[in-house]
Scaffold this active site. Structure first.
Site, PDB file in Angstrom:
ATOM      1  N   TYR A 181       0.630  -1.178  -0.139  1.00 43.68           N
ATOM      2  CA  TYR A 181       0.384   0.010   0.578  1.00 43.68           C
ATOM      3  C   TYR A 181       0.597   1.399   0.029  1.00 43.68           C
ATOM      4  CZ  TYR A 181       0.378  -0.387   4.924  1.00 43.68           C
ATOM      5  OH  TYR A 181       0.761  -0.563   6.725  1.00 43.68           O
ATOM      6  N   LYS A 182       2.142   1.440   0.395  1.00 43.15           N
ATOM      7  CA  LYS A 182       3.022   2.364  -0.055  1.00 43.15           C
ATOM      8  C   LYS A 182       3.281   2.862  -1.839  1.00 43.15           C
ATOM      9  CE  LYS A 182       5.190   1.154   4.109  1.00 43.15           C
ATOM     10  NZ  LYS A 182       3.923   1.934   5.519  1.00 43.15           N
TER      11      LYS A 182
END
Length: 410
Positions: free
Chosen positions: A224-225
């Protein structure tokens, strides 16, 4: 002095500028926090909606085998998305699989490493490593009685001896952005007879990673980064092919079984890295992660890493020129796709910047972090962000009481 016109010229010449159109970025916002949560890809909403309405709503359970389009069946998603991530981390397609979270995967990989090095009872990690890695290793130590050896960054190589089973490090430090020499430290671990596992949460999609070339044994990474997979997106695991036949992990769930739907009474590990699976994959998260990984289609990671470094260098130059009261809390060189600045009132300054539409984040006790995903951050964004920072400092607006109120997430 660097002008905004200079930055606009850099944007005009940017060979990756086309990728910004792949993201739905809000007007009036300079988003410099992709190192914490990637921006929303334009494809994500329709891809997740299709998973809900057509694959689930119409095809129902049939989608596990065949979702009715070119994506294949849901059951194949962990390996298919893993194969696409493999290109970004310098691995073979069959060495990466998407599963669980970083915290769960750290536990599984560390336990697997201990099983591969029987008789060795020490895991080495770095003081100041990302807390979840340390917490998980502390939990594993409490369960198994192994020793967790936490050492300063400068003492890592010296801490490797014949008692060490595993060296586990985060390649790009979450607070400072400093990057470890993966090749050198992996070689040092191997020289001591230990394995090397790398947390790539702040590296994947941000810098050029070469797991196979550096002979890393294991790795885990965040979805999710920089991979833009959405909040809480699934993580991924890498295990070098040479370890596959002997690999065992503690969470032997049914999806890691050689024949899940044979419903056998005893566990038999699946083939290759698939044995790192445990429970049923969450397909809504998988769909979003797949859309995030697709934002890297046609992107050369060396070029993306070079642009991120240039963006960070630009910010450091501008801050030094225009905001002398701000400290630099990251390396000038050997830095990932982020810049860390310091100030005694970093939290309040960060909140005042967010109030002006410049989104970074704060890390205790005194660090403001800014991330530079090459796919959507522009050079002019950096100039504008530092312009707003200089205004926040000059006006003293960060002293307003509202900016001192701390949320649960910083």
């Amino acid at each position: 002095m660097i002008s905004r016109e200079d930055c606009l010229e850099l944007d005009a010449a940017d060979g990756l500028a086309f990728a910004r159109a792949r993201f739905a970025l809000p007007e009036g916002v300079i988003y410099l926090d992709g190192n914490s949560l990637g921006a929303l890809p334009r494809r994500t909403a329709s891809r997740v909606a299709d998973t809900v309405t057509r694959e689930w709503g119409e095809r129902l359970i049939r989608s596990w085998n065949d979702a009715g389009d070119k994506t294949g069946g849901w059951i194949d998603a962990p390996a298919k998305i893993g194969a696409r991530i493999a290109r970004l981390v310098g691995a073979a397609a069959d060495e990466v699989i998407v599963t669980d979270t970083v915290s769960v995967d750290v536990f599984k990989l560390a336990a697997a490493a201990l099983a591969l090095r029987p008789g060795r009872r020490v895991i080495v990690t770095e003081a100041g490593n990302f807390p979840t890695d340390v917490y998980v290793l502390q939990g594993l130590a409490a369960l198994t009685g192994i020793e967790l050896r936490i050492v300063p960054r400068a003492d890592i190589a010296a801490a490797l001896d014949e008692s060490v089973a595993l060296l586990l490090l985060t390649q790009t430090h979450y607070r400072t952005g400093a990057v470890h020499d993966m090749a050198a430290l992996t070689a040092a671990a191997h020289a001591a007879g230990a394995l090397a596992c790398w947390d790539l949460s702040h590296s994947t999609g941000a810098i050029a990673v070469a797991l196979d070339a550096t002979e890393a044994d294991m790795a885990v990474g965040c979805g999710y980064k920089f991979l833009n997979g959405g909040p809480g997106a699934p993580a991924f695991v890498y295990v070098a092919r040479r370890h596959h036949d002997r690999l065992s992990q503690p969470l032997t769930g049914w999806m890691g079984h050689a024949a899940p739907f044979a419903f056998e009474g005893d566990y038999r590990p699946g083939g290759g890295v698939a044995r790192m699976l445990s429970g049923t994959p969450g397909m809504l998260g998988m769909a979003a992660l797949g859309a995030g990984v697709a934002t890297f289609d046609g992107i050369d990671m060396a070029a993306a890493a070079a642009k991120s470094r240039a963006l960070g260098d630009l910010m450091l130059d501008l801050v030094e020129q225009r905001c002398p009261e701000i400290g630099i809390a990251c390396p000038r060189h050997n830095r990932g796709a982020q810049v860390s600045l310091s100030h005694d009132n970093a939290y309040e300054i960060c909140q005042a910047l967010i109030g002006r539409g410049v989104i970074g984040d704060f890390r205790t006790p005194d660090v403001i972090r800014f991330g530079f995903p090459a796919l959507y951050v522009r050079y002019a964004d950096i100039w504008d962000a530092v312009e707003y920072l200089s205004r926040v400092l000059a006006s003293g607006e960060w002293r307003e009481a509202r900016f001192a109120v701390r949320g649960a997430v910083t």
